[in-house]
Every structure is written in structure tokens, then in C-alpha cells.
Design a protein around this motif. Structure first.
Motif, PDB file in Angstrom:
ATOM      1  N   LYS A   1       0.842  -1.315  -0.031  1.00  0.00           N
ATOM      2  CA  LYS A   1       0.076   0.064  -0.156  1.00  0.00           C
ATOM      3  C   LYS A   1       0.622   1.380  -0.002  1.00  0.00           C
ATOM      4  O   LYS A   1       0.408   2.121  -0.613  1.00  0.00           O
ATOM      5  N   PRO A   2       1.889   1.240   0.661  1.00  0.00           N
ATOM      6  CA  PRO A   2       2.674   2.672   0.673  1.00  0.00           C
ATOM      7  C   PRO A   2       3.076   3.105  -0.653  1.00  0.00           C
ATOM      8  O   PRO A   2       3.383   4.078  -1.107  1.00  0.00           O
ATOM      9  N   LEU A   3       3.114   2.078  -1.684  1.00  0.00           N
ATOM     10  CA  LEU A   3       3.745   2.550  -2.878  1.00  0.00           C
ATOM     11  C   LEU A   3       2.603   3.061  -3.780  1.00  0.00           C
ATOM     12  O   LEU A   3       2.980   4.090  -4.729  1.00  0.00           O
ATOM     13  N   LEU A   4       1.314   2.479  -3.498  1.00  0.00           N
ATOM     14  CA  LEU A   4       0.242   3.113  -4.482  1.00  0.00           C
ATOM     15  C   LEU A   4       0.280   4.750  -4.896  1.00  0.00           C
ATOM     16  O   LEU A   4       0.097   5.015  -5.700  1.00  0.00           O
ATOM     17  N   PRO A   5       0.438   5.837  -3.764  1.00  0.00           N
ATOM     18  CA  PRO A   5       0.169   7.063  -4.075  1.00  0.00           C
ATOM     19  C   PRO A   5       1.286   7.755  -4.837  1.00  0.00           C
ATOM     20  O   PRO A   5       1.256   8.422  -5.617  1.00  0.00           O
ATOM     21  N   LEU A   6       2.394   6.586  -5.154  1.00  0.00           N
ATOM     22  CA  LEU A   6       3.434   7.247  -5.870  1.00  0.00           C
ATOM     23  C   LEU A   6       3.320   7.009  -7.417  1.00  0.00           C
ATOM     24  O   LEU A   6       3.781   7.756  -8.401  1.00  0.00           O
ATOM     25  N   PHE A   7       2.246   6.087  -7.894  1.00  0.00           N
ATOM     26  CA  PHE A   7       2.091   5.809  -9.346  1.00  0.00           C
ATOM     27  C   PHE A   7       1.131   6.834  -9.812  1.00  0.00           C
ATOM     28  O   PHE A   7       0.035   7.136  -9.454  1.00  0.00           O
ATOM     29  N   HIS A   8       1.489   7.481 -11.125  1.00  0.00           N
ATOM     30  CA  HIS A   8       0.455   7.945 -12.144  1.00  0.00           C
ATOM     31  C   HIS A   8      -0.120   7.182 -13.083  1.00  0.00           C
ATOM     32  O   HIS A   8      -1.397   7.640 -13.428  1.00  0.00           O
ATOM     33  N   LEU A   9       0.475   6.374 -13.073  1.00  0.00           N
ATOM     34  CA  LEU A   9      -0.060   5.242 -14.373  1.00  0.00           C
ATOM     35  C   LEU A   9       0.089   3.741 -13.620  1.00  0.00           C
ATOM     36  O   LEU A   9       1.215   3.521 -13.371  1.00  0.00           O
ATOM     37  N   LYS A  10      -0.931   3.063 -13.790  1.00  0.00           N
ATOM     38  CA  LYS A  10      -0.736   1.481 -13.304  1.00  0.00           C
ATOM     39  C   LYS A  10      -1.337   0.610 -14.296  1.00  0.00           C
ATOM     40  O   LYS A  10      -2.331   0.681 -14.798  1.00  0.00           O
ATOM     41  N   TYR A  11      -0.625  -0.329 -14.487  1.00  0.00           N
ATOM     42  CA  TYR A  11      -0.841  -1.566 -15.495  1.00  0.00           C
ATOM     43  C   TYR A  11      -0.422  -2.810 -14.800  1.00  0.00           C
ATOM     44  O   TYR A  11       0.409  -3.030 -14.120  1.00  0.00           O
ATOM     45  N   TYR A  12      -1.249  -3.761 -15.064  1.00  0.00           N
ATOM     46  CA  TYR A  12      -1.267  -5.234 -14.668  1.00  0.00           C
ATOM     47  C   TYR A  12      -1.467  -6.158 -15.630  1.00  0.00           C
ATOM     48  O   TYR A  12      -2.337  -6.172 -16.315  1.00  0.00           O
ATOM     49  N   PHE A  13      -0.532  -7.190 -15.835  1.00  0.00           N
ATOM     50  CA  PHE A  13      -0.576  -8.233 -16.654  1.00  0.00           C
ATOM     51  C   PHE A  13      -0.996  -9.606 -16.339  1.00  0.00           C
ATOM     52  O   PHE A  13      -0.917  -9.650 -14.902  1.00  0.00           O
ATOM     53  N   VAL A  14      -1.901 -10.163 -16.926  1.00  0.00           N
ATOM     54  CA  VAL A  14      -2.723 -11.434 -16.679  1.00  0.00           C
ATOM     55  C   VAL A  14      -2.263 -12.372 -17.621  1.00  0.00           C
ATOM     56  O   VAL A  14      -2.060 -11.973 -18.742  1.00  0.00           O
ATOM     57  N   LEU A  15      -2.279 -13.804 -17.177  1.00  0.00           N
ATOM     58  CA  LEU A  15      -2.297 -14.856 -18.452  1.00  0.00           C
ATOM     59  C   LEU A  15      -3.249 -16.054 -17.685  1.00  0.00           C
ATOM     60  O   LEU A  15      -3.579 -16.107 -16.517  1.00  0.00           O
ATOM     61  N   ASP A  16      -3.791 -16.753 -18.531  1.00  0.00           N
ATOM     62  CA  ASP A  16      -4.294 -17.947 -18.142  1.00  0.00           C
ATOM     63  C   ASP A  16      -3.312 -18.817 -17.563  1.00  0.00           C
ATOM     64  O   ASP A  16      -2.140 -18.666 -17.652  1.00  0.00           O
ATOM     65  N   LYS A  17      -3.742 -19.873 -16.669  1.00  0.00           N
ATOM     66  CA  LYS A  17      -2.991 -20.712 -15.939  1.00  0.00           C
ATOM     67  C   LYS A  17      -2.187 -21.430 -16.920  1.00  0.00           C
ATOM     68  O   LYS A  17      -0.731 -21.635 -16.510  1.00  0.00           O
ATOM     69  N   ASP A  18      -2.502 -22.257 -17.969  1.00  0.00           N
ATOM     70  CA  ASP A  18      -1.613 -22.916 -18.865  1.00  0.00           C
ATOM     71  C   ASP A  18      -0.383 -22.224 -19.488  1.00  0.00           C
ATOM     72  O   ASP A  18       0.575 -22.611 -19.490  1.00  0.00           O
ATOM     73  N   LYS A  19      -0.887 -20.897 -19.866  1.00  0.00           N
ATOM     74  CA  LYS A  19       0.165 -20.227 -20.665  1.00  0.00           C
ATOM     75  C   LYS A  19       1.074 -19.975 -19.688  1.00  0.00           C
ATOM     76  O   LYS A  19       2.331 -19.715 -20.007  1.00  0.00           O
ATOM     77  N   CYS A  20       0.753 -19.286 -18.405  1.00  0.00           N
ATOM     78  CA  CYS A  20       1.658 -18.945 -17.546  1.00  0.00           C
ATOM     79  C   CYS A  20       2.729 -20.255 -17.229  1.00  0.00           C
ATOM     80  O   CYS A  20       4.009 -19.913 -17.230  1.00  0.00           O
ATOM     81  N   LEU A  21       2.038 -21.331 -17.110  1.00  0.00           N
ATOM     82  CA  LEU A  21       3.055 -22.361 -16.626  1.00  0.00           C
ATOM     83  C   LEU A  21       4.141 -22.719 -17.602  1.00  0.00           C
ATOM     84  O   LEU A  21       5.057 -22.920 -17.597  1.00  0.00           O
ATOM     85  N   GLU A  22       3.227 -22.826 -18.877  1.00  0.00           N
ATOM     86  CA  GLU A  22       4.199 -22.965 -19.951  1.00  0.00           C
ATOM     87  C   GLU A  22       5.374 -22.003 -20.205  1.00  0.00           C
ATOM     88  O   GLU A  22       6.698 -22.368 -20.596  1.00  0.00           O
ATOM     89  N   ARG A  23       5.116 -20.940 -19.918  1.00  0.00           N
ATOM     90  CA  ARG A  23       6.246 -19.891 -19.869  1.00  0.00           C
ATOM     91  C   ARG A  23       7.326 -19.868 -18.823  1.00  0.00           C
ATOM     92  O   ARG A  23       8.347 -19.811 -18.838  1.00  0.00           O
ATOM     93  N   ARG A  24       6.679 -20.477 -17.696  1.00  0.00           N
ATOM     94  CA  ARG A  24       7.544 -20.354 -16.371  1.00  0.00           C
ATOM     95  C   ARG A  24       8.373 -21.622 -16.585  1.00  0.00           C
ATOM     96  O   ARG A  24       9.481 -21.436 -16.218  1.00  0.00           O
ATOM     97  N   GLU A  25       8.040 -22.714 -17.055  1.00  0.00           N
ATOM     98  CA  GLU A  25       8.965 -23.611 -17.441  1.00  0.00           C
ATOM     99  C   GLU A  25       9.848 -23.605 -18.282  1.00  0.00           C
ATOM    100  O   GLU A  25      11.019 -24.429 -18.354  1.00  0.00           O
ATOM    101  N   LYS A  26      10.039 -22.342 -18.871  1.00  0.00           N
ATOM    102  CA  LYS A  26      11.097 -22.123 -20.111  1.00  0.00           C
ATOM    103  C   LYS A  26      12.239 -21.334 -19.384  1.00  0.00           C
ATOM    104  O   LYS A  26      13.068 -20.936 -19.774  1.00  0.00           O
ATOM    105  N   ARG A  27      11.848 -20.828 -18.007  1.00  0.00           N
ATOM    106  CA  ARG A  27      12.665 -19.707 -17.503  1.00  0.00           C
ATOM    107  C   ARG A  27      13.584 -20.598 -16.475  1.00  0.00           C
ATOM    108  O   ARG A  27      13.217 -21.370 -15.905  1.00  0.00           O
ATOM    109  N   ALA A  28      14.996 -20.177 -16.518  1.00  0.00           N
ATOM    110  CA  ALA A  28      15.788 -20.570 -15.252  1.00  0.00           C
ATOM    111  C   ALA A  28      15.710 -19.832 -14.033  1.00  0.00           C
ATOM    112  O   ALA A  28      15.880 -18.478 -14.236  1.00  0.00           O
ATOM    113  N   TYR A  29      15.362 -20.107 -12.804  1.00  0.00           N
ATOM    114  CA  TYR A  29      15.315 -19.508 -11.772  1.00  0.00           C
ATOM    115  C   TYR A  29      16.499 -20.135 -10.678  1.00  0.00           C
ATOM    116  O   TYR A  29      16.900 -21.085 -10.647  1.00  0.00           O
ATOM    117  N   GLU A  30      16.837 -19.139  -9.898  1.00  0.00           N
ATOM    118  CA  GLU A  30      17.801 -19.546  -8.808  1.00  0.00           C
ATOM    119  C   GLU A  30      17.562 -18.953  -7.567  1.00  0.00           C
ATOM    120  O   GLU A  30      17.244 -17.763  -7.138  1.00  0.00           O
TER     121      GLU A  30
END
Length: 218
Positions: free
Chosen positions: A132-161
Motif C-alpha cells: 500500500k505505501p507504494l500506491l500513491p507514488l504511481f501516476h499510471l498503473k498496468y497489470y498483466f494477466v495470463l491464463d494458468k496453462d500459458k503461465c506454466l508453459e512460459r514459467r517452465e522455459k525460464r531458469a530461476y535461482e
């Protein structure tokens, strides 16, 4: 309204689902907009053995997809410092100037941004709108969504540490995203939602929004 609006600094928040296009979009914008700086939430993950982490015993793994896995107080302090320095000096230190001159020349709307002497601070991360403390700082706000299958498909192609362990997506990644998305939809106003798998020209949409914001603020 944020005080920094009067100083020609536009703060853009880009949040949403993992692998939804946040970082790609932020980078493309930074290569187009004059005097632009990016702050990434991923730079604020706690170290692996930090006691503030939430441990998932059945997975023997830290839950890195909850906001408690990040030092959000430090991120907030850093952003305030950047904004306050801008108020005093009128410039963003270590700002990222556009490296893509051809793209700038081919985008008519960018002329207005350059002539207006406006600077841009882009803040991106999967849960920036859930702190919440961050919210007053933003002038424009954008939020990305994906369906579950597409999200998993992309996630499996990434390497995390550290890497995702078996069951991590179902136990942590997706449930945490749904909870964060619900909270944003319920409590955060004036958010523009993007389907990260759509054909919409997201960059042009954001540039158009910036243009409208500049018109409304003059």
C-alpha cells in the motif's frame, strides 16, 4: 495527487503475473522514453536464509511468490529517495536515455514527451500494487494477466535461482498470483489490465495514456 507531478516526473507501475511481460514492457518503454529509469522489484528479494521468508515444509522450499519474500520497506525508501532527488535537481540520476533513436523518430507521440521536458520512473514487479505505501507514488498503473496453462508453459522455459522444485507452481506461484490479483482488483483503483498473451500493441497503448496524462496535467 502525488507532489512529484508538478516536477514533470511520471511514475509508471507495471505489475502482474509471473512471465506475463512486465520486464519486457518496461525495457521497451525505457528504450523509447527520454530520461527514463527502471526500478525492478526482483532486486529486493531477501537472501535465501533470511528469517522473514515463508518456508514451505512439504516442498522444502522458500515461497518466493509472496510479498513477504521481499524487502518492500527498502524498496519504498529507495523510490522516495529517487523522487526526492528529482524534486531537488530536476533530473533522474543514472537515468537510462533511449538507445533506440530510430524507434523514437518513428513514434510521433514521443516528440511531445521530449518537448515537455518530462522524466519517467518505471517501477515493475509482481506485487508492487500489493504494498500500500507504494500506491500513491504511481501516476499510471498496468497489470498483466495470463491464463494458468500459458503461465506454466512460459514459467517452465525460464531458469530461476534457486530453481522451482516439483509442485512449486501449483502450491505457491499460481495461488499467490490469484490472491494478489484479487486484492488489486478489490482495492486498487485506476489499473489498466493487459492480457500478456494478446495481440494488443501494449507499448502504443501506454504511450497514448502518457500523452493523455500530459494533456490533462497542463
Amino acid at each position: 495527487m502525488c507532489e512529484n507531478r508538478e516536477r514533470n516526473l511520471i511514475v509508471i507501475g507495471i505489475s502482474g503475473v509471473t512471465c506475463g511481460g512486465k520486464t519486457t514492457t518496461a525495457t521497451k518503454l525505457a528504450n523509447l522514453l527520454p530520461n527514463c529509469k527502471i526500478i525492478g522489484q526482483d532486486d529486493y528479494f531477501l537472501v535465501e536464509d533470511d528469517p522473514r521468508h515463508t518456508w514451505i515444509p512439504e516442498l522444502n522450499h522458500v515461497n518466493y511468490d509472496t510479498i513477504t519474500s521481499l524487502d518492500m520497506d527498502q524498496m519504498y525508501e529507495d523510490l522516495l529517495e529517487i523522487i526526492n532527488k528529482f524534486k531537488r535537481k530536476g533530473v533522474l540520476e543514472e537515468s537510462k536515455n533511449s538507445a533506440n533513436q530510430e524507434a523514437k523518430e518513428n513514434c510521433i507521440s514521443l516528440t511531445r514527451f521530449k518537448d515537455s521536458n518530462v522524466s519517467f520512473l518505471i517501477v515493475e514487479g509482481f506485487s508492487i500494487f500489493n504494498f500500500k505505501p507504494l500506491l500513491p507514488l504511481f501516476h499510471l498503473k498496468y497489470y498483466f494477466v495470463l491464463d494458468k496453462d500459458k503461465c506454466l508453459e512460459r514459467r517452465e522455459k525460464r531458469a530461476y535461482e534457486p530453481p522451482d522444485c516439483p509442485g512449486y507452481f501449483e502450491k505457491c506461484v499460481w495461488p499467490e498470483h490469484l490472491a494478489q490479483l484479487k486484492e488489486v482488483k478489490t482495492f486498487v483503483k485506476n489499473v489498466c489490465y493487459f492480457d500478456g498473451d494478446s495481440e494488443l500493441d501494449i507499448i502504443q497503448k501506454i504511450l497514448a495514456d502518457i500523452t493523455e496524462y500530459l494533456k490533462s496535467s497542463t
